[in-house]
Design a protein around this motif. Structure first.
Motif, PDB file in Angstrom:
ATOM      1  N   ILE A 118       8.336   7.196   8.493  1.00 30.36           N
ATOM      2  CA  ILE A 118       7.382   7.624   9.418  1.00 30.36           C
ATOM      3  C   ILE A 118       6.713   6.468  10.305  1.00 30.36           C
ATOM      4  CG2 ILE A 118       5.240   8.816  10.118  1.00 30.36           C
ATOM      5  CD1 ILE A 118       7.781  10.710   9.850  1.00 30.36           C
ATOM      6  N   ALA A 119       6.252   5.558   9.437  1.00 29.16           N
ATOM      7  CA  ALA A 119       5.480   4.260   9.880  1.00 29.16           C
ATOM      8  C   ALA A 119       6.668   3.408  10.654  1.00 29.16           C
ATOM      9  CB  ALA A 119       5.001   3.386   8.607  1.00 29.16           C
ATOM     10  N   TYR A 177       1.059  -1.063  -0.026  1.00 26.42           N
ATOM     11  CA  TYR A 177       0.100  -0.122  -0.036  1.00 26.42           C
ATOM     12  C   TYR A 177       0.989   1.086   0.070  1.00 26.42           C
ATOM     13  CZ  TYR A 177      -3.562  -3.295   1.425  1.00 26.42           C
ATOM     14  OH  TYR A 177      -4.651  -4.497   1.399  1.00 26.42           O
ATOM     15  N   PRO A 178       1.792   1.673  -1.116  1.00 30.29           N
ATOM     16  CA  PRO A 178       2.447   2.736  -1.028  1.00 30.29           C
ATOM     17  C   PRO A 178       1.372   3.947  -1.263  1.00 30.29           C
ATOM     18  CG  PRO A 178       2.507   1.388  -3.172  1.00 30.29           C
ATOM     19  CD  PRO A 178       1.844   0.709  -1.970  1.00 30.29           C
ATOM     20  N   PRO A 179       1.408   4.915  -0.580  1.00 31.96           N
ATOM     21  CA  PRO A 179       0.504   6.107  -0.600  1.00 31.96           C
ATOM     22  C   PRO A 179       0.237   6.954  -2.024  1.00 31.96           C
ATOM     23  CG  PRO A 179       2.483   6.600   0.786  1.00 31.96           C
ATOM     24  CD  PRO A 179       2.388   5.336   0.471  1.00 31.96           C
ATOM     25  N   SER A 180       1.457   6.737  -2.727  1.00 22.91           N
ATOM     26  CA  SER A 180       1.362   7.338  -3.963  1.00 22.91           C
ATOM     27  C   SER A 180       0.516   6.371  -5.087  1.00 22.91           C
ATOM     28  CB  SER A 180       2.635   7.705  -4.396  1.00 22.91           C
ATOM     29  OG  SER A 180       3.379   6.386  -4.936  1.00 22.91           O
ATOM     30  N   GLN A 181       0.078   5.403  -4.627  1.00 25.05           N
ATOM     31  CA  GLN A 181      -0.519   4.510  -5.626  1.00 25.05           C
ATOM     32  C   GLN A 181      -1.800   3.980  -4.963  1.00 25.05           C
ATOM     33  OE1 GLN A 181       0.908   3.481  -8.612  1.00 25.05           O
ATOM     34  NE2 GLN A 181       2.330   4.914  -7.912  1.00 25.05           N
ATOM     35  N   GLY A 201       4.816  10.136  -5.454  1.00 28.16           N
ATOM     36  CA  GLY A 201       6.118   9.501  -6.025  1.00 28.16           C
ATOM     37  C   GLY A 201       6.915   9.020  -4.827  1.00 28.16           C
ATOM     38  N   PHE A 202       8.163   8.654  -5.183  1.00 28.39           N
ATOM     39  CA  PHE A 202       9.172   7.940  -4.578  1.00 28.39           C
ATOM     40  C   PHE A 202       9.398   8.584  -3.224  1.00 28.39           C
ATOM     41  CE2 PHE A 202      13.428   7.485  -3.068  1.00 28.39           C
ATOM     42  CZ  PHE A 202      13.790   6.087  -2.477  1.00 28.39           C
ATOM     43  N   LYS A 203       9.541   9.971  -3.263  1.00 27.01           N
ATOM     44  CA  LYS A 203       9.810  10.886  -2.076  1.00 27.01           C
ATOM     45  C   LYS A 203       8.861  10.896  -0.981  1.00 27.01           C
ATOM     46  CE  LYS A 203      12.968  14.299  -3.667  1.00 27.01           C
ATOM     47  NZ  LYS A 203      13.467  15.639  -4.086  1.00 27.01           N
ATOM     48  N   LEU A 204       7.598  10.861  -1.417  1.00 24.13           N
ATOM     49  CA  LEU A 204       6.356  10.424  -0.561  1.00 24.13           C
ATOM     50  C   LEU A 204       6.490   9.177  -0.113  1.00 24.13           C
ATOM     51  CD1 LEU A 204       3.604  11.237   0.766  1.00 24.13           C
ATOM     52  CD2 LEU A 204       2.569  10.272  -1.374  1.00 24.13           C
ATOM     53  N   ASP A 205       6.564   8.014  -0.814  1.00 20.54           N
ATOM     54  CA  ASP A 205       6.544   6.577  -0.325  1.00 20.54           C
ATOM     55  C   ASP A 205       7.513   6.453   0.920  1.00 20.54           C
ATOM     56  OD1 ASP A 205       4.258   6.339  -1.932  1.00 20.54           O
ATOM     57  OD2 ASP A 205       5.324   5.368  -3.516  1.00 20.54           O
ATOM     58  N   HIS A 206       8.655   6.919   0.418  1.00 23.53           N
ATOM     59  CA  HIS A 206      10.076   6.754   1.219  1.00 23.53           C
ATOM     60  C   HIS A 206       9.495   7.586   2.620  1.00 23.53           C
ATOM     61  CE1 HIS A 206      14.070   6.022   2.255  1.00 23.53           C
ATOM     62  NE2 HIS A 206      14.177   7.237   2.494  1.00 23.53           N
ATOM     63  N   GLN A 260       0.084  15.191  -1.349  1.00 27.92           N
ATOM     64  CA  GLN A 260      -0.255  14.489  -0.204  1.00 27.92           C
ATOM     65  C   GLN A 260       0.176  14.885   1.023  1.00 27.92           C
ATOM     66  OE1 GLN A 260       0.242  10.852  -3.360  1.00 27.92           O
ATOM     67  NE2 GLN A 260      -0.990   9.882  -1.397  1.00 27.92           N
ATOM     68  N   VAL A 261      -0.747  14.463   2.239  1.00 27.10           N
ATOM     69  CA  VAL A 261      -0.132  14.973   3.634  1.00 27.10           C
ATOM     70  C   VAL A 261      -0.070  13.876   4.522  1.00 27.10           C
ATOM     71  CG1 VAL A 261      -2.572  15.350   4.267  1.00 27.10           C
ATOM     72  CG2 VAL A 261      -0.622  16.759   5.152  1.00 27.10           C
ATOM     73  N   ILE A 262       1.106  14.004   5.184  1.00 24.95           N
ATOM     74  CA  ILE A 262       1.504  12.855   6.431  1.00 24.95           C
ATOM     75  C   ILE A 262       1.069  13.632   7.656  1.00 24.95           C
ATOM     76  CG2 ILE A 262       3.052  11.423   7.499  1.00 24.95           C
ATOM     77  CD1 ILE A 262       4.500  11.353   4.927  1.00 24.95           C
ATOM     78  N   CYS A 263       0.402  13.110   8.640  1.00 21.20           N
ATOM     79  CA  CYS A 263      -0.043  13.757   9.911  1.00 21.20           C
ATOM     80  C   CYS A 263       0.468  12.970  10.748  1.00 21.20           C
ATOM     81  CB  CYS A 263      -1.394  13.709   9.963  1.00 21.20           C
ATOM     82  SG  CYS A 263      -2.273  14.798   8.692  1.00 21.20           S
ATOM     83  N   VAL A 264       1.603  13.668  11.533  1.00 21.27           N
ATOM     84  CA  VAL A 264       2.204  12.886  12.823  1.00 21.27           C
ATOM     85  C   VAL A 264       1.728  13.516  14.347  1.00 21.27           C
ATOM     86  CG1 VAL A 264       4.338  12.074  13.854  1.00 21.27           C
ATOM     87  CG2 VAL A 264       4.255  12.461  11.314  1.00 21.27           C
ATOM     88  N   TYR A 265       1.092  12.660  14.885  1.00 19.52           N
ATOM     89  CA  TYR A 265       0.295  13.151  16.094  1.00 19.52           C
ATOM     90  C   TYR A 265       0.965  13.291  17.454  1.00 19.52           C
ATOM     91  CZ  TYR A 265      -3.900  12.961  13.180  1.00 19.52           C
ATOM     92  OH  TYR A 265      -4.764  13.346  12.339  1.00 19.52           O
ATOM     93  N   THR A 266       0.739  14.173  18.160  1.00 20.49           N
ATOM     94  CA  THR A 266       1.141  14.349  19.513  1.00 20.49           C
ATOM     95  C   THR A 266       0.028  14.517  20.443  1.00 20.49           C
ATOM     96  OG1 THR A 266       1.404  16.802  19.812  1.00 20.49           O
ATOM     97  CG2 THR A 266       3.249  15.449  18.834  1.00 20.49           C
TER      98      THR A 266
END
Length: 292
Positions: free
Chosen positions: A187-188, A98-102, A177-182, A211-217
């Motif tokens: 992060i995961a 499940y790469p997010p770019s795909q 793309g690759f940078k997002l998936d990487h 696309q956006v990655i959210c990292v929570y506190t």
């Protein structure tokens, strides 16, 4: 809950410090088994960096549109890797599947998902959802708006504290793309290894865009905790601009271009090559004070 990655269906409900803003009623796991799911929750530099809407579009949309778009994503099924119930050894296979770019927002037979997906998320082993009183917060917000009192960052902070809605997130915007998936893989892994608590990434929108990655506190008023999360993100290899948004703004539908002219983000973090050991400089946007 024997599964690692879930496709979770949901109805409306309270939020938690890092999951979608809804009650999950059903989930299909990484192994394919259906399981029950607990309460879950659910978006300075460039102004367009402030949004956590999953649609990938920033310019020309009102705060109300962005809020509606984010709510729709929260209520659609999610893909989830839950380290509380799944061996960490399965993470790499899940990331590859499940790469997010795909993964597409509304599903496509040619993508990893044929059905709609609201978000892709990773839950750490020690993650415990904690929503606070979101309904009470929203009721108090309605009263505030009709009272004639000014809507300021200070009043919103007090509302959040009163109703224990204290979670917040660092936002990372990247093109598909690759940078997002990487970046998402880094992060995961940090979540599963316990260096971060929980994170999510938006699937690819039909219109393209970032696309956006959210990292929570847990607590946006805990500055040290916010800075520690920033350091963990940088240690995961993330070098782009980060902005930090309290969830109180998200729950109340306060996005960029809102009618109160409020900036929805409190902090920005910029990567420093060869700078401090922590790898970034963090700015308090409201006070224009450098924190690191």
């Amino acid at each position: 809950m024997a599964a690692a990655a879930a496709v979770a269906g949901a109805g409306r409900g309270g939020g938690s410090g890092a999951e979608p803003r809804q009650e999950r009623s059903r989930a299909r796991g990484w192994s394919g088994a259906e399981r029950g799911e607990g309460r879950s929750r659910m978006e300075p530099g460039e102004e367009m960096e402030e949004e956590d809407s999953p649609g990938g579009r920033e310019d020309g949309f009102t705060a109300e549109h962005l809020a509606a778009e984010a709510m729709a994503a929260d209520m659609d099924p999610w893909l989830v890797f839950d380290a509380r119930t799944t061996p960490a050894a399965e993470l790499d296979a899940w990331l590859a599947k499940y790469p997010p770019s795909q993964v597409t927002r509304y599903g496509d037979p040619g993508s990893p998902n044929s059905e709609p997906v609201g978000w892709i998320a990773a839950y750490g082993q020690g993650y415990v959802p904690n929503s606070g009183d979101v309904q009470g917060l929203q009721a108090a917000w309605e009263v505030l708006q009709t009272s004639g009192r000014p809507v300021t960052p200070s009043t919103l902070r007090q509302l959040a504290i009163t109703h224990h809605v204290l979670s917040g997130k660092w936002l990372i915007h990247l093109a598909p793309g690759f940078k997002l998936d990487h970046a998402w893989a880094g992060i995961a892994r940090a979540v599963v290894e316990g260096r971060l608590q929980v994170a999510k990434v938006s699937p690819r929108a039909r219109e393209g865009g970032r696309q956006v990655i959210c990292v929570y506190t847990d607590d946006f008023t805990d500055r040290l905790g916010v800075l520690e999360a920033d350091a963990a993100i940088r240690a995961a290899g993330i070098k782009c601009l980060l902005t930090y948004k309290p969830d109180v703004y998200t729950y109340l539908g306060i996005y960029r271009a809102n009618r109160w002219h409020l900036c929805p983000t409190l902090y920005e973090s910029r990567f420093q090559l060869g700078g401090s050991a922590r790898g970034s400089r963090v700015l308090d946007r409201a006070n224009n004070v450098e924190l690191t």
